[in-house]
Design an enzyme around this catalytic site. Structure first.
Site, short mmCIF file in Angstrom:
data_model
loop_
_atom_site.label_atom_id
_atom_site.label_comp_id
_atom_site.label_asym_id
_atom_site.label_seq_id
_atom_site.Cartn_x
_atom_site.Cartn_y
_atom_site.Cartn_z
N SER A 281 -2.21 19.77 3.67
CA SER A 281 -2.20 21.21 3.41
C SER A 281 -3.10 21.99 4.37
O SER A 281 -2.89 22.00 5.56
CB SER A 281 -2.59 21.45 1.95
OG SER A 281 -2.43 22.79 1.59
N ASP B 197 -0.33 28.18 5.54
CA ASP B 197 -1.24 27.03 5.71
C ASP B 197 -0.46 25.90 6.38
O ASP B 197 0.72 26.05 6.71
CB ASP B 197 -1.85 26.60 4.38
CG ASP B 197 -0.83 26.11 3.37
OD1 ASP B 197 0.37 26.43 3.53
OD2 ASP B 197 -1.21 25.40 2.42
N ASP C 224 3.18 25.99 2.12
CA ASP C 224 3.45 26.42 0.73
C ASP C 224 2.57 27.59 0.31
O ASP C 224 2.70 28.11 -0.80
CB ASP C 224 3.34 25.25 -0.26
CG ASP C 224 1.94 24.63 -0.35
OD1 ASP C 224 1.06 25.04 0.43
OD2 ASP C 224 1.75 23.73 -1.19
#
Length: 452
Positions: free
Chosen positions: A101, A246, A250
């Site tokens: 992430s 990011d 998401d």
């Protein structure tokens, strides 16, 4: 207590903590658990972001899945919500995202998605962990013609791009203006190519930065966790607004034409207003976490909306949305779930909803964002031993200090104490009207917690 999975899958330093051996076990145990819930050989989709270790982790995962007899489709670099969408659309048995992430490139991680395109529940993660740590893992081997096969399906990213065209093309075409130009910061991550493809397809004018991944520049001083570059870029180029994603795509945070941030709470307020005007906000409700700003509470109350809160983590927001039949939820950090479209946070989707809202209002982004006023918020980490993370709950001195402060706020402030799920910390979050005052009080309470 779980050993491997946290609130957002497994995340560790690649190749030292998240070793190929561990990844192989995660895949093999996962294939076994998914097989138990189906009467056929499972098909699993794998997508990844752009970090250097992605192909290493992918190779170990593929080996684990194939060795138990699962078939694999390799999607290549694709945002997390793309994997969620395709898992559901192609009726695959599960999806896997290899990503850490917003973390730096040296980390990597594994997130499992169910056949409904949702992050798998805690219980399934626990079941996978049990198999990983048992002797059973050694027995899980396919033989002869039962061994799984893998295929490269990087072409499927176009299916994900087409999903946006199908849902937004007509409306954007009607609303779009010649002088409406956006800025995109793809964090040198999973949206680097597909975001450009989507905006080009929809005819939205854009300028793009941080879209040249080299394996180690993902999230590096860019994207939704480092907005400074995009703020400057939007102002210098006199753009209508900007969007930052990011590493795995998401999350989305926005920037108005003046270079000011539009965070997740503001995004939810703007989209809720847009949907309600169209009669599309289910049960006039927003679902957010306990970390959402007091300003979002006041916005909801003043506009006759319900605001429901969950613990931190977009999976818990989704659970509440599914339980209550709601279609808008999210986190301050930019995970926004628009359940009518996709059951996970989707940065590109969030951008398009905001673009529609701004264009339909026929106002500047900064004017549309005035719908909500956020309160100053301070977060201080109190360092404590893991076994003392909940001591503050029984400490009378701490309880008295919190009660006194909340009474003083009289509804115009808030104190939230939250032990970290991953680190030896207790997070002290205070909101109020005076930044200096709440900073002082947050440090005082953190000190009390450290000494308790």
């Amino acid at each position: 207590m779980r050993r491997y999975f946290g609130t957002d899958g497994i995340r560790r330093i690649a190749n030292t903590e998240l070793t190929p051996e561990l990844v192989y076990k995660v895949a093999k145990a996962g294939a076994y658990v998914f097989s138990k819930h189906t009467d056929h050989r499972p098909t699993i989709l794998i997508g990844r972001d752009t970090r250097l270790s992605g192909t290493l982790i992918e190779s170990a995962m593929v080996a684990g899945f194939l060795s138990y007899g699962a078939n694999v489709k390799l999607l290549g670099v694709i945002p997390t919500p793309g994997v969620a969408y395709l898992t559901r659309k192609l009726k695959a048995d599960a999806g896997v995202v290899i990503s850490a992430s917003h973390n730096t490139y040296d980390f990597n991680g594994i997130k499992y998605f169910s056949n409904k395109g949702m992050k798998i529940p805690d219980k399934l993660e626990e079941e996978i962990e049990e198999v990983m740590d048992s002797e059973k893992i050694k027995e899980l081997s396919a033989v002869s013609n039962k061994i799984g096969v893998s295929e490269y399906r990087e072409d499927l990213v176009d299916e994900y791009a087409y999903f946006f065209r199908k849902n937004f093309d007509d409306n954007i075409e009607k609303l779009n203006k010649e002088d409406f130009i956006i800025g995109l910061d793809t964090a040198n991550g999973a949206t680097s190519e597909v975001a450009e493809k989507v905006f080009k397809m929809l005819g939205i004018k854009y300028k793009i930065i941080n879209n040249h991944p080299d394996g180690i520049n993902i999230n590096k001083n860019c994207g939704s966790t480092h907005l400074e570059m995009l703020k400057k870029y939007v102002k210098e180029n006199k753009l209508s607004m900007g969007f930052a994603y990011d590493g795995d795509g998401d999350r989305c945070l926005a920037i108005d034409e003046n270079g000011e941030e539009i965070d997740g709470d503001k995004i939810m307020a703007i989209i809720s207003n847009y949907l309600r005007k169209k009669g599309q906000l289910k049960k006039d409700t927003i679902v957010a976490t306990v970390m959402s700003n007091l300003g979002l509470h006041k916005y909801a109350r003043d506009n006759g909306l319900e605001l429901l809160q969950t613990k931190v983590g977009d999976r818990y927001v989704l659970e509440e949305m599914l339980k209550g039949g709601f279609n808008l939820g999210g986190e301050q950090s930019g995970h926004i779930i628009l359940l009518d479209y996709n059951p996970t946070g989707d940065g590109i989707l969030t951008s398009l909803m905001l673009i529609q809202a701004v264009l339909e209002e026929n106002k500047k982004a900064s004017e549309v964002a005035k719908i909500i006023k956020l309160y100053p918020q301070v977060l201080v980490n109190a360092k404590v031993d893991n076994d003392k993370k909940y001591n503050y709950e029984k400490d009378e001195k701490i309880k008295t200090a919190i009660e006194k402060l909340e009474k003083e706020f009289a509804g115009n402030g808030r104190v939230l104490i939250r032990p970290s799920g991953t680190e030896p910390l207790v997070r002290v979050m205070i909101e109020g009207e005076d930044q200096e005052y709440i900073t002082k009080r947050a440090n005082e309470i953190a000190k009390l917690i450290e000494n308790s």
